[in-house]
Design a protein around this motif. Structure first.
Motif, short mmCIF file in Angstrom:
data_model
loop_
_atom_site.label_atom_id
_atom_site.label_comp_id
_atom_site.label_asym_id
_atom_site.label_seq_id
_atom_site.Cartn_x
_atom_site.Cartn_y
_atom_site.Cartn_z
N TYR A 184 32.24 -0.75 -0.25
CA TYR A 184 32.33 0.27 0.79
C TYR A 184 32.24 -0.37 2.17
N ALA A 232 27.61 4.98 1.34
CA ALA A 232 28.25 4.52 0.10
C ALA A 232 27.63 5.19 -1.12
N ILE A 274 25.38 2.42 6.26
CA ILE A 274 26.47 2.12 5.33
C ILE A 274 25.99 2.31 3.90
N VAL A 322 35.48 -2.13 3.14
CA VAL A 322 36.63 -1.25 3.38
C VAL A 322 36.41 -0.36 4.60
N LYS A 323 35.20 0.17 4.75
CA LYS A 323 34.94 1.16 5.79
C LYS A 323 34.29 0.59 7.05
N ALA A 324 33.79 -0.65 6.96
CA ALA A 324 33.10 -1.23 8.12
C ALA A 324 33.44 -2.71 8.22
#
Length: 337
Positions: A237, A254, A250, A240-242
């Motif tokens: 996570y 996640a 985070i 991909v997201k950070a």
């Protein structure tokens, strides 16, 4: 039906996924000094292995018991590493005939470690052969059938059997008594799991802040295998997201995606409690009725969800059925009737 091995918060090892198995293997400690947690078992085992090295002899047979995911397989590999001998790995369900066991035992090298996972699931004929092998380092191989059958004694080199079981009560007393050292692994506390998270993060090259490590430890049900699994999902996570760094925000985001709440409950756990609270007023309710309410088999609810809920004090089993505790009502922000 949702299987236990498909749950992110299951302590059982994932079978069939070679990538997941390789990731688990890469995170296993190789020496006893690297093994985190279980201080009593670690100290006792250290003495057993040190004495065996001093005598230059194989140590007594070792039985490791405890719930899945606490390190029984890892300890067996550490035992072989500490003794500097090879290890042979098999499982109880794979040994269904005495001939299967005889083939394994006859190919062991002097001092080798034989690890049998889920040893309580061996067949009875194989168990009876194992008694003699453990005690006398000898097996009798039956040749022929009927009145003409003969037993040929086969001498075995000294070896160390390491048995692992999640249900030690199912082991027959004669087999249990032949183990010279028995260790029971307990669930880990949060501090030890934080050490596990930080060690695994270093090995995986993951940047993680202390608050995030503490969050993962608190949601992992006291089980190292689960905390490592959560770490890998949170790492995905974060990448991909950070920017790849696992911060507290985070980690929480996640784990919300993967439906693991602050107490480590997942979708199935919450479904069981939600049905018990909302549909049946906290119980008591029968197992089969509760299983129908959540759309699962009775065995899944009883063997997969209930053990953790009972251990956390969220659910209780009574002669009249399952009931929710005050802690379960509080967890969902509800008032008990």
């Amino acid at each position: 039906m949702e299987q236990e091995t498909e749950r992110l918060v299951s302590g059982a090892a994932v079978t069939g996924d070679t990538e997941e198995q390789a990731a688990d293997a890469a995170l296993r400690p190789k020496r006893l000094a690297e093994f985190v947690g279980q201080p009593k078992v670690r100290d006792q085992l250290s003495l057993v292995l040190a004495a065996a090295r001093m005598r230059e002899a194989a140590p007594d047979h070792i039985l490791l018991s405890g719930p899945p995911g606490l390190g029984k397989t890892t300890l067996s590999m550490i035992i072989a590493n500490e003794l500097r001998v090879p290890i042979r790995i098999t499982s109880g369900p794979a040994i269904q005939h005495a001939g299967d066991l005889a083939a394994i035992l006859s190919s062991l090298a002097d001092g080798e470690v034989l690890f049998v996972d889920e040893i309580h699931r061996m067949s009875r004929p194989a168990e009876e052969m194992l008694y003699m092998a453990m005690e006398d380092f000898r097996v009798d191989v039956i040749v022929g059938k009927g009145p003409g059958a003969t037993a040929i004694p086969l001498e075995l080199p000294p070896f160390t059997l390491v048995g692992a079981t999640t249900r030690s009560g199912l082991l027959p007393a004669p087999l249990r008594d032949r183990f010279g050292f028995t260790a029971h692994l307990e669930f880990y506390d949060a501090a030890d799991l934080e050490h596990v998270v930080n060690r695994s993060a270093r090995l995986l090259g993951v940047r993680i802040v202390a608050e995030a490590a503490k969050e993962l430890a608190g949601r992992s049900r006291g089980t190292p295998r689960i905390v490592n699994r959560l770490l890998r999902r949170v790492r995905d996570y974060a990448e991909v997201k950070a920017d790849g760094t696992v911060t507290l925000e985070i980690a929480r985001a996640a784990l919300d995606v993967y439906e693991v709440d602050e107490r480590g409950l997942d979708r199935l756990d919450r479904a069981v409690l939600h049905a018990l609270l909302k549909l049946f007023g906290g119980g008591p309710v029968g197992l089969s009725t509760l299983a129908v309410a959540v759309g699962e088999e009775s065995e899944t609810v009883e063997e997969v969800a209930e053990p953790f809920l009972v251990r956390e004090g969220l659910l209780a089993r009574t002669p009249r059925g399952r009931i929710a505790t005050a802690a379960a009502w509080a967890h969902f922000g509800l008032s008990a009737p």
